[in-house]
Design an enzyme around this catalytic site. Structure first.
Site, PDB file in Angstrom:
ATOM      1  N   GLU A  81      41.329  34.849  -6.100  1.00 19.60           N
ATOM      2  CA  GLU A  81      41.644  36.273  -6.229  1.00 19.60           C
ATOM      3  C   GLU A  81      41.608  36.892  -4.831  1.00 19.60           C
ATOM      4  O   GLU A  81      40.597  36.793  -4.131  1.00 19.60           O
ATOM      5  CB  GLU A  81      40.608  36.972  -7.125  1.00 19.60           C
ATOM      6  CG  GLU A  81      40.842  38.478  -7.240  1.00 19.60           C
ATOM      7  CD  GLU A  81      39.769  39.194  -8.071  1.00 19.60           C
ATOM      8  OE1 GLU A  81      38.799  38.545  -8.503  1.00 19.60           O
ATOM      9  OE2 GLU A  81      39.910  40.417  -8.261  1.00 19.60           O
ATOM     10  N   GLU A 156      38.603  24.492   4.172  1.00 22.91           N
ATOM     11  CA  GLU A 156      38.383  23.067   4.429  1.00 22.91           C
ATOM     12  C   GLU A 156      39.518  22.278   3.794  1.00 22.91           C
ATOM     13  O   GLU A 156      39.966  22.596   2.689  1.00 22.91           O
ATOM     14  CB  GLU A 156      37.043  22.625   3.830  1.00 22.91           C
ATOM     15  CG  GLU A 156      36.712  21.167   4.064  1.00 22.91           C
ATOM     16  CD  GLU A 156      35.373  20.744   3.452  1.00 22.91           C
ATOM     17  OE1 GLU A 156      34.644  21.628   2.936  1.00 22.91           O
ATOM     18  OE2 GLU A 156      35.074  19.549   3.478  1.00 22.91           O
TER      19      GLU A 156
END
Lengths: 163, 163
Positions: A81, A156
């Site tokens: 979101e 990552e």
């Protein structure tokens, strides 16, 4: 099940919310660089929340009803979101958001995306001009990379198959 | 597919990382209050990362090999990584982590868990002594609640079925 019962085994880690300065830049990054798709948005008077996710689990059916989409959306995991407070993108006094990794305000660290082929993903990121916090060949952890999203949040990148 | 190819449609939003002051308290919260399970941990010299997720997608097979578990772990979504820097839990000078919602260091907002029955989930949280940032009956958004995790991170709670 009675109306007063709840079963935590049915719970889902549905989404993670990050505030973004410029929703256009952020949606472009998460869609064009990472491959997510925006599937829903909802607004208040001074903000809009954008919901994105990777395909799969969705049933990306063009003919799905809003009800069907909402059901899938709330029952899946891995949703991102992005909260845009209107105006930040053009406000020169806006200081930007913190990534959670600065010494003075550590907390949230990163989100992580697993990929089919780390080397190929990195090559593609380079072609797209993505900024790296850490390339795979830097440091001791050769199996992971960190890239920056447009607000400086760390993403990552790691392979789905262990080397 | 050649070794240099990558297909973003295969990517997964695998995990979200939060630093925690006291891993024992945090794991207890995410397991006993929310129903996640810790399925993996890995340590460096001065930190340990704990990986938790809701059941399902895992194949919680007691006899799964480490290789099988790793494969599922990296191919699923909805994983929560809790990073514990050793010693913070007993260091009186440690100031705590920021939730990302304080005025001076906004960024990350919350993680969200969808539940089978909001009213029943809230009743159960009350019985467990969970602290609320916002109860469902407060404010205009009656279909969501926010609870605090042990570090003060916000966890949104909402039903999997729209009312």
């Amino acid at each position: 099940m009675s109306s007063s019962a709840t079963n935590t085994a049915t719970y889902k880690f549905n989404h993670t919310m990050l505030r973004v300065r410029d929703h256009v830049k952020s949606i472009k990054f998460y869609e064009e660089v990472l491959g997510m798709k925006k599937f829903h948005e909802s607004s208040g008077s001074d903000f809009t929340n954008y919901f994105l996710a990777f395909p799969g689990g969705f049933g990306d059916k063009a003919d799905a009803s809003d009800e069907e989409k909402a059901k899938v959306q709330l029952n899946r995991e891995g949703v991102l979101e992005l909260c845009h407070n209107h105006g930040t993108e053009s406000d020169p006094s806006f200081k930007g958001y913190v990534s959670g990794n600065e010494d003075e305000h550590k907390g949230f660290g990163h989100i992580a995306v697993t990929v089919d082929n780390l080397e190929a993903a990195v090559k593609r990121f380079d072609e797209l001009g993505v900024k790296f916090k850490k390339r795979p060949e830097e440091g001791r952890m050769r199996h992971i990379a960190f890239i920056y999203d447009p607000d400086g949040y760390w993403v990552e990148i790691l392979a789905q198959q262990r080397p």
